[in-house]
Design an enzyme around this catalytic site. Structure first.
Site, PDB file in Angstrom:
ATOM      1  N   CYS A  32      47.358 -47.889  -4.522  1.00 22.01           N
ATOM      2  CA  CYS A  32      48.703 -47.333  -4.345  1.00 22.01           C
ATOM      3  C   CYS A  32      48.825 -46.576  -3.019  1.00 22.01           C
ATOM      4  CB  CYS A  32      49.008 -46.404  -5.528  1.00 22.01           C
ATOM      5  SG  CYS A  32      50.472 -45.388  -5.336  1.00 22.01           S
ATOM      6  N   CYS A  35      50.011 -42.924  -3.356  1.00 19.14           N
ATOM      7  CA  CYS A  35      48.921 -42.123  -3.934  1.00 19.14           C
ATOM      8  C   CYS A  35      47.927 -41.725  -2.845  1.00 19.14           C
ATOM      9  CB  CYS A  35      48.187 -42.900  -5.019  1.00 19.14           C
ATOM     10  SG  CYS A  35      49.217 -43.395  -6.413  1.00 19.14           S
TER      11      CYS A  35
END
Length: 127
Positions: A32, A35
């Site tokens: 991600c 993230c």
């Protein structure tokens, strides 16, 4: 410091160890992009806010936790106090026992996305 959590038992132990402190749990994934971008900011916050405990759960490595905590997107942040997820109801129950007919406890201290300002505002509000 951000504690890496791999399973349900580790999370339970971490939440118990926090006692009355606010706990911020980030549910994320290695693949991600958002993230990856917010993780250094979370690490910095963990050093700045010594009275708040931070944890990270990789949803791919901990599918059971992701399912149990209803994680549908990453990153998702959930806040806990005294081993319980912080909700509107948990914040109000000290002042009142009910809030009218059909009141539903919504997890308003859970949010998705890599918004460091929003995260820090919630931390400051809940400390």
């Amino acid at each position: 410091m951000v504690q890496i959590i791999k399973d349900k038992d580790e999370l339970k132990t971490f939440l118990k160890a926090a006692g009355c402190k606010l706990v911020v749990v980030e549910f994320s994934a290695k693949w991600c992009g958002p993230c990856k971008r917010i993780y250094p900011l979370i690490r910095a916050m963990s050093l700045q806010y010594g009275n708040v405990m931070f944890a990270n759960v990789d949803v791919d490595d901990s599918k059971e936790l992701a399912q149990e905590y209803h994680i549908n997107s990453v990153p998702t942040f959930q806040m806990f106090k005294q081993t319980q997820k912080v909700t509107l109801f948990s914040r109000l129950k000290r002042a009142t026992c009910c809030y009218g007919n059909g009141f539903v406890s919504e997890p308003i201290f859970e949010f998705c996305g890599a918004d460091a300002q929003k995260l820090e505002a919630k931390i400051q509000e809940l400390m």
